[in-house]
Structures are given as structure tokens and as C-alpha cells.
Design an enzyme around this catalytic site. Sequence first.
Site, PDB file in Angstrom:
ATOM      1  N   ARG A  68       0.848  -1.186   0.000  1.00 46.04           N
ATOM      2  CA  ARG A  68       0.000   0.000   0.000  1.00 46.04           C
ATOM      3  C   ARG A  68       0.893   1.248   0.000  1.00 46.04           C
ATOM      4  O   ARG A  68       1.905   1.284   0.680  1.00 46.04           O
ATOM      5  CB  ARG A  68      -0.809  -0.048   1.303  1.00 46.04           C
ATOM      6  CG  ARG A  68      -2.066   0.726   1.335  1.00 46.04           C
ATOM      7  CD  ARG A  68      -2.767   0.398   2.638  1.00 46.04           C
ATOM      8  NE  ARG A  68      -1.933   0.676   3.798  1.00 46.04           N
ATOM      9  CZ  ARG A  68      -1.829   1.871   4.362  1.00 46.04           C
ATOM     10  NH1 ARG A  68      -2.518   2.880   3.921  1.00 46.04           N
ATOM     11  NH2 ARG A  68      -1.058   2.049   5.417  1.00 46.04           N
TER      12      ARG A  68
ATOM     13  N   ARG B  55      -0.946  10.761   3.274  1.00 45.68           N
ATOM     14  CA  ARG B  55      -1.479  11.327   4.512  1.00 45.68           C
ATOM     15  C   ARG B  55      -1.764  12.807   4.284  1.00 45.68           C
ATOM     16  O   ARG B  55      -0.867  13.525   3.828  1.00 45.68           O
ATOM     17  CB  ARG B  55      -0.396  11.144   5.580  1.00 45.68           C
ATOM     18  CG  ARG B  55      -0.888  11.156   6.976  1.00 45.68           C
ATOM     19  CD  ARG B  55       0.297  11.013   7.919  1.00 45.68           C
ATOM     20  NE  ARG B  55       0.709   9.650   8.168  1.00 45.68           N
ATOM     21  CZ  ARG B  55       1.902   9.331   8.671  1.00 45.68           C
ATOM     22  NH1 ARG B  55       2.791  10.257   8.930  1.00 45.68           N
ATOM     23  NH2 ARG B  55       2.205   8.076   8.898  1.00 45.68           N
TER      24      ARG B  55
ATOM     25  N   ARG C 188      17.161 -10.302  -1.662  1.00 44.91           N
ATOM     26  CA  ARG C 188      17.906  -9.095  -1.969  1.00 44.91           C
ATOM     27  C   ARG C 188      18.939  -8.959  -0.857  1.00 44.91           C
ATOM     28  O   ARG C 188      18.621  -9.166   0.333  1.00 44.91           O
ATOM     29  CB  ARG C 188      16.935  -7.913  -1.977  1.00 44.91           C
ATOM     30  CG  ARG C 188      17.425  -6.741  -2.705  1.00 44.91           C
ATOM     31  CD  ARG C 188      17.414  -6.879  -4.199  1.00 44.91           C
ATOM     32  NE  ARG C 188      18.027  -5.681  -4.758  1.00 44.91           N
ATOM     33  CZ  ARG C 188      18.993  -5.675  -5.642  1.00 44.91           C
ATOM     34  NH1 ARG C 188      19.459  -6.788  -6.157  1.00 44.91           N
ATOM     35  NH2 ARG C 188      19.504  -4.531  -6.075  1.00 44.91           N
TER      36      ARG C 188
ATOM     37  N   ARG D 141      20.356   4.619   1.091  1.00 39.60           N
ATOM     38  CA  ARG D 141      20.179   5.501   2.243  1.00 39.60           C
ATOM     39  C   ARG D 141      21.470   5.674   3.030  1.00 39.60           C
ATOM     40  O   ARG D 141      22.399   4.860   2.899  1.00 39.60           O
ATOM     41  CB  ARG D 141      19.081   5.042   3.186  1.00 39.60           C
ATOM     42  CG  ARG D 141      18.793   3.570   3.233  1.00 39.60           C
ATOM     43  CD  ARG D 141      17.582   3.315   4.105  1.00 39.60           C
ATOM     44  NE  ARG D 141      17.695   2.004   4.741  1.00 39.60           N
ATOM     45  CZ  ARG D 141      16.906   1.571   5.684  1.00 39.60           C
ATOM     46  NH1 ARG D 141      15.964   2.350   6.180  1.00 39.60           N
ATOM     47  NH2 ARG D 141      17.059   0.361   6.182  1.00 39.60           N
TER      48      ARG D 141
ATOM     49  N   GLU E 166      24.049   2.407   2.654  1.00 37.68           N
ATOM     50  CA  GLU E 166      23.439   1.117   2.323  1.00 37.68           C
ATOM     51  C   GLU E 166      23.354   0.953   0.815  1.00 37.68           C
ATOM     52  O   GLU E 166      22.696   1.744   0.136  1.00 37.68           O
ATOM     53  CB  GLU E 166      22.012   1.078   2.896  1.00 37.68           C
ATOM     54  CG  GLU E 166      21.862   0.101   4.025  1.00 37.68           C
ATOM     55  CD  GLU E 166      20.450   0.099   4.587  1.00 37.68           C
ATOM     56  OE1 GLU E 166      20.329   0.398   5.780  1.00 37.68           O
ATOM     57  OE2 GLU E 166      19.489  -0.180   3.842  1.00 37.68           O
TER      58      GLU E 166
ATOM     59  N   TYR F 198       8.983 -11.385   5.091  1.00 39.87           N
ATOM     60  CA  TYR F 198       9.547 -10.203   5.720  1.00 39.87           C
ATOM     61  C   TYR F 198       8.808  -9.910   7.021  1.00 39.87           C
ATOM     62  O   TYR F 198       7.701  -9.399   7.019  1.00 39.87           O
ATOM     63  CB  TYR F 198       9.515  -8.958   4.809  1.00 39.87           C
ATOM     64  CG  TYR F 198      10.292  -7.884   5.495  1.00 39.87           C
ATOM     65  CD1 TYR F 198      11.665  -7.778   5.300  1.00 39.87           C
ATOM     66  CD2 TYR F 198       9.700  -7.071   6.444  1.00 39.87           C
ATOM     67  CE1 TYR F 198      12.411  -6.862   6.025  1.00 39.87           C
ATOM     68  CE2 TYR F 198      10.440  -6.155   7.174  1.00 39.87           C
ATOM     69  CZ  TYR F 198      11.790  -6.065   6.955  1.00 39.87           C
ATOM     70  OH  TYR F 198      12.533  -5.177   7.685  1.00 39.87           O
TER      71      TYR F 198
ATOM     72  N   ASP G  67       8.800  -7.991  10.702  1.00 42.08           N
ATOM     73  CA  ASP G  67       9.410  -7.005  11.586  1.00 42.08           C
ATOM     74  C   ASP G  67       9.652  -7.656  12.952  1.00 42.08           C
ATOM     75  O   ASP G  67       9.141  -8.746  13.229  1.00 42.08           O
ATOM     76  CB  ASP G  67       8.493  -5.786  11.730  1.00 42.08           C
ATOM     77  CG  ASP G  67       8.749  -4.763  10.630  1.00 42.08           C
ATOM     78  OD1 ASP G  67       9.900  -4.676  10.163  1.00 42.08           O
ATOM     79  OD2 ASP G  67       7.798  -4.060  10.237  1.00 42.08           O
TER      80      ASP G  67
END
Length: 370
Positions: free
Chosen positions: A172, A176, A249, A280, A300, A348, A350
Amino acid sequence: MEKQYDYLIVGAGLFGSICAYELQKLGFRCLVIDKRNHVGGNLYCEKINNINVHKYGAHIFHTNNDLVWKYINKFLSFNNYRHSVIANYKNEIYNLPFNMNTFAQLWKISTPAQAYDILESQRIPCPSNFKTLEDHALETVGQDIFEKLIKGYTTKQWGRSTDKLPASILKRIPLRFTFNNDYFGDTFQGIPVGGYNPLFEKLLANVDVKILTNFFKERSYFTSLATKIIYTGPIDAFYNFEFGYLDYRSLEFQQRILPCDNFQGTSVVNYTDIQVPYTRIIEHKHFEFSNSPSTVITYEFPKNYEVDSEPYYPINDTNNNQLYRKYHEKSKKDVNIIFGGRLAEYKYYDMHQIIASALKKIKEETDRKL
Ligand code: FAD
């Protein structure tokens, strides 16, 4: 003959260490092995000039799960760090995730109504049932945001142009319409004071641990030591890649210690221009508001995965998911082996999801036994 251990746990990352802690509390004998030269998996921090450096990329704890938050706070205390990210596109600075600050920076506007109008005029509808990431992004956020903030970054991150990537990778795209730069919307957030290493010192305090120990180098010896195995490494490696190689990756981290007290003014800056080779720069001192006179930064660089590199992100496209399902079906028949964590489940996860999943697995396992 009775085995020396009830459980051999392969991998001293978050999943393996929580399993070890919970099992030893119930009186089970555990041996944890890890091929790296430290415990903690990707949460490992190295202290440099009094700054906790997140060696395997920035790790920000965030969750809406009350039980997980209470659980982790038994071991760590968190500061009030709120994550927000800056994007640098050809030296233009934007706030992420896309919000009223971003829209104001892009279009010099000031109200949500103006932002709706511009977004609406920039959106490019795509009638296809098989949308690429590019189709999906152009349809959702339009040309300016796609070109400046999504295209280059995503191409670098996945090593493929956005018209060759499936829309599902982007998930998604949050838009905002308030001036709120918070990256995560979760109720509980923060960085552990003193980094993540104390968590592992506590979780593994009463458990036998061997680092620099690759399960596959002495597989039959380690298997013979315990009644059951909890395996948190890559599932395809466990089955000797018999159905094929899962793709990941990988990342390369380049670290610099700089003799200045503030390099970029924030913890994470994303470089969204394709011409900049890294995605980044992390400046670690900002996670814990350190006042060290020097600073440590990490560039990175995303890179292709080869069997000898670290598998950081599973690539959950159709082919890899089908391949994973074959391994998963096979693993269900191995009743003495528990597969868990982001590599063994090819997902993935968290940190908060890993904690919830490890506690659930251990509950299922011990409910059966006790
Ligand atoms: P790991 O931490 O990978 O642990 C697996 C362990 O198994 C490793 O230590 C490995 O060395 C060991 N192992 C593998 N094979 C073998 C073998 N053959 N023999 C012995 N040992 C072996 N989550 C968040 O909540 N917030 C974030 O901000 C966040 N940022 C992230 C940034 C990056 C760059 C990455 C890659 C992940 C990030 N995550 C974040 C996710 C987080 O890192 C994971 O949820 C967590 O580390 C998963 O724990 P794990 O135990 O499953 O895996």
C-alpha cells in the site's frame, strides 16, 4: 540413549533467542548455535565512540501489540524516539511518508484540498489486471511523486526497473493529508537505551551458546545432540536446495566514522535519485540522541544475492512464493524440526512479528508436551 539437549536452536537471532529463553524457563535444555561471530542476528549493535551502531541496518522497534510491547520491556527500556525519514532527490529535501509536508515541498501548496486536486490531475489510471509497480504507483500517486520519490529508490532497492516489478512489492502507498511526519503509526515505538545487545545477553544468559558455528559444516554431529531442532536459517539451504534456490535481496554496508558531531541532522536519509548508488545513509547517533563529539554513518547499497552473501530481504514474487511452498510442504513432514523466523518462513517479518510468532510457536510446542 538420552540426548544431551532437548533442543538444538540454529540461529541466535531474535526468533531463536526467544525460543531458547522460553524453553529454558520451562526446564528444557537448549543449545544455540550461530555462524556469525556474535549473537543477536540482524539486531546486533557495535559500540563505536560511545554510539550504538546498528550493524545490519537501522532497527526501529514499533508495534500495536500490547503483549509484545510488555514482553520486550521486560528486557529493554526504550527511549521516546519517533522515526521520520527524509528523502534527498538531487539535493531537494522531502519528508516521508508522503504527507502534507511532502506535498507543500513538491508543489508549494498549503491545504489538503489543493493536494487532492493536484494528485487527482496527476494520476494515470491503468485498466490492466496485471499491473506493474509503475502502473500501480502512477495510478495512486501520479507523476511527480513517482518520478522523484519512488522510481529511482525502488529500482535501486530491487535491482529491476519499476515496469518490470510486480505491484505487490510496493504494497500500500500511504498518502497522509496531515502535517505528520511519523513513519510508523504504531502506538508503541522507540529505540532501546543501550542498543539491542542487552536483550540477547538476558535471553541467552542461562543457555549454552556456540558462535562461529555453521550448522551445515557439522550437520550430523549437531543433529545427534538434541531431540528436536529449531531452525531459523534459510529453508532452501536446509533441504540442500533440492527444489531450487529462493531469491533474496542483499545489502552492502559501508561505514564511516567522521570527526563532526552532526552529519545529516537525522537518523535516516533516503537517496531517491537513480544516479546515487546507495539507497540511504544512516547516522546512528540520532537513534539515542547521543552527544558524542564524533559520528558514525553507514551507506546502504542494495545488491544481488549470491549464496555467500547475506540474505536480507525475501523476494515474495509469484515464482519464489511457489518455490517456498514446496519447501514448506516438505517441512511439515519433518515433525522434529520447527522452522521459524524470516529466513525459514521466507517472509519479511518485523521484530514485533517475530516476537509474537516465536511465542506462539513455543506455546504450541510446549502445550503438546507438558
Ligand atoms: P535473523 O536476525 O536473520 O537471525 C537468523 C540467524 O541465523 C542469524 O544470526 C544467522 O547468522 C543464523 N544462521 C543462519 N544460517 C545458519 C547456519 N547454517 N548455521 C548457524 N547459524 C545460522 N524490523 C523492525 O521491526 N524494525 C526495523 O526498523 C527493521 N529494520 C530492518 C532493516 C534491515 C536492513 C533488515 C534486513 C531487517 C529489518 N527489520 C526490522 C527486520 C528484523 O531484522 C527481523 O524481524 C529480525 O531480525 C528477524 O529475526 P530472525 O531471528 O528471524 O532472523
